[in-house]
Design a protein around this motif. Structure first.
Motif, PDB file in Angstrom:
ATOM      1  N   LEU A   1       8.749 -13.222   6.979  1.00 18.99           N
ATOM      2  CA  LEU A   1       8.744 -14.609   6.090  1.00 18.99           C
ATOM      3  C   LEU A   1       9.265 -14.481   4.762  1.00 18.99           C
ATOM      4  CD1 LEU A   1       4.877 -15.419   6.805  1.00 18.99           C
ATOM      5  CD2 LEU A   1       7.016 -16.498   7.652  1.00 18.99           C
ATOM      6  N   GLY A   2       9.783 -13.196   4.390  1.00 20.91           N
ATOM      7  CA  GLY A   2      10.491 -12.943   3.031  1.00 20.91           C
ATOM      8  C   GLY A   2       9.600 -12.695   1.995  1.00 20.91           C
ATOM      9  N   ALA A   3       8.255 -12.554   2.165  1.00 19.90           N
ATOM     10  CA  ALA A   3       7.342 -12.432   1.186  1.00 19.90           C
ATOM     11  C   ALA A   3       7.228 -10.772   0.514  1.00 19.90           C
ATOM     12  CB  ALA A   3       5.794 -12.840   1.427  1.00 19.90           C
ATOM     13  N   LEU A   4       7.787 -10.033   1.477  1.00 21.14           N
ATOM     14  CA  LEU A   4       7.610  -8.709   1.316  1.00 21.14           C
ATOM     15  C   LEU A   4       9.169  -8.064   1.582  1.00 21.14           C
ATOM     16  CD1 LEU A   4       4.496  -7.469   2.799  1.00 21.14           C
ATOM     17  CD2 LEU A   4       4.703  -7.819   0.745  1.00 21.14           C
ATOM     18  N   ARG A   5       9.691  -7.106   0.528  1.00 16.07           N
ATOM     19  CA  ARG A   5      10.893  -6.582   0.902  1.00 16.07           C
ATOM     20  C   ARG A   5      10.634  -5.282   1.520  1.00 16.07           C
ATOM     21  NH1 ARG A   5      10.822  -7.718  -4.694  1.00 16.07           N
ATOM     22  NH2 ARG A   5      12.073  -9.588  -4.917  1.00 16.07           N
ATOM     23  N   PRO A   6      11.574  -5.159   2.646  1.00 13.67           N
ATOM     24  CA  PRO A   6      11.517  -4.015   3.701  1.00 13.67           C
ATOM     25  C   PRO A   6      11.413  -2.673   2.972  1.00 13.67           C
ATOM     26  CG  PRO A   6      13.118  -5.586   4.049  1.00 13.67           C
ATOM     27  CD  PRO A   6      12.764  -6.051   3.073  1.00 13.67           C
ATOM     28  N   HIS A   7      12.035  -2.595   1.888  1.00 14.20           N
ATOM     29  CA  HIS A   7      11.987  -1.091   1.056  1.00 14.20           C
ATOM     30  C   HIS A   7      10.566  -0.743   0.582  1.00 14.20           C
ATOM     31  CE1 HIS A   7      12.184  -3.480  -2.605  1.00 14.20           C
ATOM     32  NE2 HIS A   7      11.568  -2.487  -3.230  1.00 14.20           N
ATOM     33  N   LEU A   8       9.509  -1.638   0.380  1.00 11.69           N
ATOM     34  CA  LEU A   8       8.194  -1.440   0.239  1.00 11.69           C
ATOM     35  C   LEU A   8       7.339  -0.494   1.292  1.00 11.69           C
ATOM     36  CD1 LEU A   8       7.190  -4.881  -1.494  1.00 11.69           C
ATOM     37  CD2 LEU A   8       7.918  -2.652  -2.709  1.00 11.69           C
ATOM     38  N   GLY A   9       7.893  -0.439   2.343  1.00 14.83           N
ATOM     39  CA  GLY A   9       7.158   0.083   3.539  1.00 14.83           C
ATOM     40  C   GLY A   9       5.698  -0.510   3.613  1.00 14.83           C
ATOM     41  N   PHE A  10       5.686  -1.720   4.043  1.00 16.28           N
ATOM     42  CA  PHE A  10       4.208  -2.343   4.147  1.00 16.28           C
ATOM     43  C   PHE A  10       3.375  -1.544   5.102  1.00 16.28           C
ATOM     44  CE2 PHE A  10       1.631  -5.343   6.066  1.00 16.28           C
ATOM     45  CZ  PHE A  10       0.786  -6.145   5.176  1.00 16.28           C
ATOM     46  N   ALA A  11       3.976  -1.038   6.084  1.00 18.31           N
ATOM     47  CA  ALA A  11       2.948  -0.364   6.842  1.00 18.31           C
ATOM     48  C   ALA A  11       2.248   0.806   6.111  1.00 18.31           C
ATOM     49  CB  ALA A  11       3.805   0.270   8.147  1.00 18.31           C
ATOM     50  N   THR A  12       3.005   1.414   5.389  1.00 18.86           N
ATOM     51  CA  THR A  12       2.164   2.638   4.521  1.00 18.86           C
ATOM     52  C   THR A  12       1.323   2.011   3.545  1.00 18.86           C
ATOM     53  OG1 THR A  12       4.004   2.937   2.928  1.00 18.86           O
ATOM     54  CG2 THR A  12       4.067   4.235   4.941  1.00 18.86           C
ATOM     55  N   LEU A  13       1.720   0.803   2.865  1.00 11.55           N
ATOM     56  CA  LEU A  13       0.734   0.249   1.962  1.00 11.55           C
ATOM     57  C   LEU A  13      -0.467  -0.491   2.946  1.00 11.55           C
ATOM     58  CD1 LEU A  13       3.363  -1.938  -0.116  1.00 11.55           C
ATOM     59  CD2 LEU A  13       2.173   0.133  -0.586  1.00 11.55           C
ATOM     60  N   ALA A  14      -0.193  -0.608   3.700  1.00  9.53           N
ATOM     61  CA  ALA A  14      -1.248  -1.210   4.798  1.00  9.53           C
ATOM     62  C   ALA A  14      -2.331   0.122   5.219  1.00  9.53           C
ATOM     63  CB  ALA A  14      -0.929  -2.188   6.231  1.00  9.53           C
ATOM     64  N   GLU A  15      -1.841   1.277   5.512  1.00 10.99           N
ATOM     65  CA  GLU A  15      -2.590   2.400   5.811  1.00 10.99           C
ATOM     66  C   GLU A  15      -3.323   2.809   4.587  1.00 10.99           C
ATOM     67  OE1 GLU A  15      -3.989   5.630   7.418  1.00 10.99           O
ATOM     68  OE2 GLU A  15      -3.308   3.910   8.587  1.00 10.99           O
ATOM     69  N   LEU A  16      -2.580   2.755   3.654  1.00 14.51           N
ATOM     70  CA  LEU A  16      -3.576   2.934   2.048  1.00 14.51           C
ATOM     71  C   LEU A  16      -4.695   2.061   2.051  1.00 14.51           C
ATOM     72  CD1 LEU A  16      -0.745   3.967  -0.546  1.00 14.51           C
ATOM     73  CD2 LEU A  16      -2.437   5.293   0.662  1.00 14.51           C
ATOM     74  N   ARG A  17      -4.246   0.905   2.267  1.00 18.38           N
ATOM     75  CA  ARG A  17      -5.611  -0.223   2.394  1.00 18.38           C
ATOM     76  C   ARG A  17      -6.826   0.233   3.253  1.00 18.38           C
ATOM     77  NH1 ARG A  17      -8.895  -2.761   5.559  1.00 18.38           N
ATOM     78  NH2 ARG A  17      -9.854  -4.317   4.697  1.00 18.38           N
ATOM     79  N   ASN A  18      -6.277   0.690   4.401  1.00 20.54           N
ATOM     80  CA  ASN A  18      -7.388   0.980   5.515  1.00 20.54           C
ATOM     81  C   ASN A  18      -7.963   2.208   5.138  1.00 20.54           C
ATOM     82  OD1 ASN A  18      -6.713  -1.280   6.905  1.00 20.54           O
ATOM     83  ND2 ASN A  18      -5.184  -0.213   8.245  1.00 20.54           N
ATOM     84  N   ARG A  19      -7.106   3.193   4.533  1.00 20.45           N
ATOM     85  CA  ARG A  19      -7.946   4.421   3.977  1.00 20.45           C
ATOM     86  C   ARG A  19      -8.914   4.116   2.931  1.00 20.45           C
ATOM     87  NH1 ARG A  19      -3.153   8.508   2.823  1.00 20.45           N
ATOM     88  NH2 ARG A  19      -5.028   9.663   2.040  1.00 20.45           N
ATOM     89  N   VAL A  20      -8.541   3.191   2.038  1.00 23.01           N
ATOM     90  CA  VAL A  20      -9.721   3.061   0.978  1.00 23.01           C
ATOM     91  C   VAL A  20     -10.868   2.436   1.631  1.00 23.01           C
ATOM     92  CG1 VAL A  20     -10.033   1.550  -1.063  1.00 23.01           C
ATOM     93  CG2 VAL A  20      -7.882   2.748  -0.849  1.00 23.01           C
ATOM     94  N   ALA A  21     -10.725   1.648   2.441  1.00 19.19           N
ATOM     95  CA  ALA A  21     -11.877   0.675   3.043  1.00 19.19           C
ATOM     96  C   ALA A  21     -12.643   1.455   4.119  1.00 19.19           C
ATOM     97  CB  ALA A  21     -11.341  -0.303   3.740  1.00 19.19           C
ATOM     98  N   HIS A  22     -11.896   2.429   4.922  1.00 21.79           N
ATOM     99  CA  HIS A  22     -12.803   2.997   5.928  1.00 21.79           C
ATOM    100  C   HIS A  22     -13.013   4.631   5.931  1.00 21.79           C
ATOM    101  CE1 HIS A  22     -12.615  -0.842   7.529  1.00 21.79           C
ATOM    102  NE2 HIS A  22     -11.431  -0.950   7.465  1.00 21.79           N
TER     103      HIS A  22
END
Length: 57
Positions: free
Chosen positions: A4-25
């Motif tokens: 959708l263009g909301a996130l730039r590919p260089h941010l590595g959204f998958a790794t950011l999402a993994e960090l979120r999951n690690r914090v939560a679980h």
């Protein structure tokens, strides 16, 4: 969000999402593991804030 263009590919959204999951679980009762996870989040804080700003825009 990248499509959708909301996130730039260089941010590595998958790794950011993994960090979120690690914090939560992952190992909520292990203080050493919690500290390591939070240090990883802190290290990526610039990317997290850029992602946040991109989503808001």
């Amino acid at each position: 969000m990248e499509k959708l263009g909301a996130l730039r590919p260089h941010l590595g959204f998958a790794t950011l999402a993994e960090l979120r999951n690690r914090v939560a679980h992952h190992d909520p009762d292990d203080p050493g593991r919690q500290a390591a996870i939070r240090n990883a989040v802190f290290a990526r804080m610039g990317d997290l804030l850029e992602a946040h700003d991109g989503i808001l825009a």
